[in-house]
Design a protein around this motif. Structure first.
Motif, PDB file in Angstrom:
ATOM      1  N   LEU A 270      40.041  -0.394  38.535  1.00 59.04           N
ATOM      2  CA  LEU A 270      40.226  -0.641  37.104  1.00 59.04           C
ATOM      3  C   LEU A 270      41.580  -0.137  36.621  1.00 59.04           C
ATOM      4  N   ARG A 271      42.020   0.991  37.130  1.00 53.58           N
ATOM      5  CA  ARG A 271      43.311   1.546  36.712  1.00 53.58           C
ATOM      6  C   ARG A 271      44.479   0.707  37.201  1.00 53.58           C
ATOM      7  N   ALA A 272      44.262  -0.041  38.280  1.00 55.62           N
ATOM      8  CA  ALA A 272      45.329  -0.873  38.840  1.00 55.62           C
ATOM      9  C   ALA A 272      45.532  -2.169  38.051  1.00 55.62           C
ATOM     10  N   LEU A 273      44.585  -2.507  37.175  1.00 52.89           N
ATOM     11  CA  LEU A 273      44.687  -3.728  36.384  1.00 52.89           C
ATOM     12  C   LEU A 273      45.546  -3.493  35.139  1.00 52.89           C
ATOM     13  N   PRO A 274      46.078  -4.566  34.538  1.00 51.37           N
ATOM     14  CA  PRO A 274      46.858  -4.405  33.297  1.00 51.37           C
ATOM     15  C   PRO A 274      46.050  -3.679  32.229  1.00 51.37           C
ATOM     16  N   GLN A 275      46.692  -2.719  31.562  1.00 45.76           N
ATOM     17  CA  GLN A 275      46.029  -1.885  30.568  1.00 45.76           C
ATOM     18  C   GLN A 275      46.460  -2.279  29.156  1.00 45.76           C
ATOM     19  N   THR A 276      45.532  -2.197  28.217  1.00 52.01           N
ATOM     20  CA  THR A 276      45.792  -2.495  26.809  1.00 52.01           C
ATOM     21  C   THR A 276      45.451  -1.274  25.973  1.00 52.01           C
ATOM     22  N   ARG A 277      46.309  -0.951  25.021  1.00 52.59           N
ATOM     23  CA  ARG A 277      46.072   0.191  24.131  1.00 52.59           C
ATOM     24  C   ARG A 277      45.806  -0.316  22.728  1.00 52.59           C
ATOM     25  N   LEU A 278      44.711   0.118  22.137  1.00 45.80           N
ATOM     26  CA  LEU A 278      44.335  -0.230  20.771  1.00 45.80           C
ATOM     27  C   LEU A 278      44.184   1.041  19.945  1.00 45.80           C
ATOM     28  N   VAL A 279      44.554   0.973  18.679  1.00 47.53           N
ATOM     29  CA  VAL A 279      44.369   2.110  17.772  1.00 47.53           C
ATOM     30  C   VAL A 279      43.670   1.607  16.519  1.00 47.53           C
ATOM     31  N   HIS A 280      42.410   1.996  16.349  1.00 46.19           N
ATOM     32  CA  HIS A 280      41.622   1.614  15.186  1.00 46.19           C
ATOM     33  C   HIS A 280      40.746   2.794  14.773  1.00 46.19           C
ATOM     34  N   ASP A 281      40.214   2.727  13.560  1.00 51.63           N
ATOM     35  CA  ASP A 281      39.205   3.701  13.157  1.00 51.63           C
ATOM     36  C   ASP A 281      37.931   3.468  13.965  1.00 51.63           C
ATOM     37  N   VAL A 282      37.207   4.552  14.228  1.00 49.58           N
ATOM     38  CA  VAL A 282      35.871   4.459  14.816  1.00 49.58           C
ATOM     39  C   VAL A 282      34.864   4.679  13.690  1.00 49.58           C
ATOM     40  N   GLN A 283      33.926   3.747  13.530  1.00 50.54           N
ATOM     41  CA  GLN A 283      32.930   3.856  12.466  1.00 50.54           C
ATOM     42  C   GLN A 283      31.525   3.847  13.068  1.00 50.54           C
ATOM     43  N   CYS A 284      30.779   4.920  12.832  1.00 48.78           N
ATOM     44  CA  CYS A 284      29.380   4.982  13.255  1.00 48.78           C
ATOM     45  C   CYS A 284      28.500   4.433  12.140  1.00 48.78           C
ATOM     46  N   VAL A 285      27.439   3.756  12.491  1.00 51.71           N
ATOM     47  CA  VAL A 285      26.547   3.187  11.488  1.00 51.71           C
ATOM     48  C   VAL A 285      25.813   4.274  10.703  1.00 51.71           C
ATOM     49  N   THR A 286      25.789   5.503  11.220  1.00 51.98           N
ATOM     50  CA  THR A 286      25.178   6.602  10.482  1.00 51.98           C
ATOM     51  C   THR A 286      26.100   7.183   9.422  1.00 51.98           C
ATOM     52  N   GLY A 287      27.360   6.712   9.378  1.00 49.46           N
ATOM     53  CA  GLY A 287      28.235   7.096   8.277  1.00 49.46           C
ATOM     54  C   GLY A 287      29.539   7.752   8.632  1.00 49.46           C
ATOM     55  N   TRP A 288      29.600   8.536   9.738  1.00 49.11           N
ATOM     56  CA  TRP A 288      30.845   9.235  10.030  1.00 49.11           C
ATOM     57  C   TRP A 288      31.895   8.281  10.573  1.00 49.11           C
ATOM     58  N   ARG A 289      33.145   8.660  10.371  1.00 54.58           N
ATOM     59  CA  ARG A 289      34.281   7.806  10.729  1.00 54.58           C
ATOM     60  C   ARG A 289      35.402   8.683  11.272  1.00 54.58           C
ATOM     61  N   VAL A 290      36.044   8.248  12.350  1.00 54.43           N
ATOM     62  CA  VAL A 290      37.194   8.953  12.913  1.00 54.43           C
ATOM     63  C   VAL A 290      38.384   8.001  12.846  1.00 54.43           C
ATOM     64  N   PRO A 291      39.395   8.323  12.032  1.00 50.64           N
ATOM     65  CA  PRO A 291      40.495   7.378  11.828  1.00 50.64           C
ATOM     66  C   PRO A 291      41.462   7.324  13.009  1.00 50.64           C
ATOM     67  N   ALA A 292      42.114   6.167  13.131  1.00 47.92           N
ATOM     68  CA  ALA A 292      43.240   5.950  14.045  1.00 47.92           C
ATOM     69  C   ALA A 292      42.996   6.537  15.433  1.00 47.92           C
ATOM     70  N   THR A 293      41.954   6.070  16.106  1.00 49.60           N
ATOM     71  CA  THR A 293      41.582   6.588  17.421  1.00 49.60           C
ATOM     72  C   THR A 293      42.098   5.659  18.519  1.00 49.60           C
ATOM     73  N   PRO A 294      42.981   6.139  19.407  1.00 51.03           N
ATOM     74  CA  PRO A 294      43.484   5.279  20.481  1.00 51.03           C
ATOM     75  C   PRO A 294      42.461   5.133  21.616  1.00 51.03           C
ATOM     76  N   PHE A 295      42.288   3.918  22.066  1.00 55.73           N
ATOM     77  CA  PHE A 295      41.530   3.611  23.285  1.00 55.73           C
ATOM     78  C   PHE A 295      42.420   2.788  24.200  1.00 55.73           C
ATOM     79  N   GLU A 296      42.276   2.987  25.505  1.00 54.02           N
ATOM     80  CA  GLU A 296      43.031   2.196  26.475  1.00 54.02           C
ATOM     81  C   GLU A 296      42.137   1.771  27.617  1.00 54.02           C
ATOM     82  N   GLY A 297      42.400   0.599  28.122  1.00 56.30           N
ATOM     83  CA  GLY A 297      41.631   0.117  29.253  1.00 56.30           C
ATOM     84  C   GLY A 297      41.913  -1.332  29.548  1.00 56.30           C
ATOM     85  N   VAL A 298      40.993  -1.962  30.261  1.00 56.22           N
ATOM     86  CA  VAL A 298      41.130  -3.348  30.693  1.00 56.22           C
ATOM     87  C   VAL A 298      40.420  -4.249  29.693  1.00 56.22           C
ATOM     88  N   ARG A 299      41.060  -5.312  29.290  1.00 59.09           N
ATOM     89  CA  ARG A 299      40.382  -6.249  28.405  1.00 59.09           C
ATOM     90  C   ARG A 299      39.182  -6.839  29.132  1.00 59.09           C
TER      91      ARG A 299
END
Length: 271
Positions: free
Chosen positions: A130-159
């Protein structure tokens, strides 16, 4: 049945590909939130005072205390059948949930991701694969349906779309089902949803390798949906004919979980 809604957002282009960067530890529900939203439910005086005290401690002694508290809460949540650890705050903003009493740890030597179902080329991926494949980085808020939110959270991985293309999805396919190595959690997306450019098989979060408590070493990340769709501890991707409701959908949550447009909530979109 295909549960895709006619008003589903069109695919976006929210990230660029580049060599593998970084994500941290802690976690949320194995991609899932606490069962329904119980507002106004009383909690004990000791729990309340403890919560306030822990919040003050985080302000005074971060970031070292934050890391210690995150580690403690993550470990405690795996052994907490009451769910009370989910009430406690931590500096990172995440809450720790699991639908099982314990989750095995996977690493470089024993992790495998299976891709199968209605595909021409089923296969297995190690972490190195998986690490050898092209990687994509996204930065978005994380929103839980129970209400809490973590802003501008980077995730990276394979599409996810890259893995589906490599497997050769058959014309009869209409959905994708995800299974997890906790042995209990499942999720699903329509095939169109799964092919969005903001849906990742994530290996990194907050510019560090994805820790166990956050669902590592590999989790699903569905940026525009509530976080229960981003299944933790991902072990299987199975292409199916129709959508099969996941763990929390079987318990009342919406199958199509767009932030702000599902589950009776009006949160701001995350993308």
């Amino acid at each position: 049945m295909n549960t895709e809604r006619p008003g589903e957002p069109e695919p976006e282009h929210p990230g660029e590909r580049h060599p593998e960067p970084p994500a941290p530890p802690a976690a949320e529900r194995p991609g899932a939130p606490a069962r329904s939203e119980e507002r106004g439910k009383p909690i004990g005086r000791r729990v309340l005072l403890g919560t306030l005290g822990l919040g003050a401690l985080g302000v005074l002694t971060a970031p070292t205390a934050q890391r210690v508290m995150e580690s403690f809460l993550a470990g405690a949540s795996e052994k907490d059948p009451t769910g009370l650890t989910g009430l406690l705050p931590n500096g990172g903003g995440f809450r720790y949930y699991s639908v099982t009493s314990s989750v095995p740890h996977k690493n470089e030597t024993n992790y495998r991701l299976t891709v199968d179902g209605l595909v021409d080329r089923p296969g297995h991926y190690t972490l190195a694969d998986l690490r050898a494949l092209p990687q994509t980085r996204l930065v978005h808020d994380v929103q839980c349906v129970t209400g809490w939110r973590v802003p501008a959270t980077p995730f990276e991985g394979v599409r996810l779309s890259d893995l589906l293309d490599a497997a050769g999805v058959r014309s009869s396919a209409g959905a994708v089902r995800f299974t997890c190595f906790d042995g209990a959690y499942t999720e699903s997306l329509t095939l169109r949803q799964a092919r969005r450019e903001d849906v990742l098989v994530a290996l990194r979060m907050q510019d560090k390798p994805l820790g166990h408590e956050h669902g590592g070493p590999v989790r699903l990340y569905v940026a525009p949906m509530y976080f229960y769709k981003s299944a933790k501890w991902l072990s299987g991707i199975t292409v199916t004919e129709d959508v099969r409701p996941g763990y929390w959908e079987d318990r009342g949550y919406d199958v199509d979980a767009w932030v702000g447009r599902s589950n009776g909530r009006d949160d701001e979109p995350t993308s």
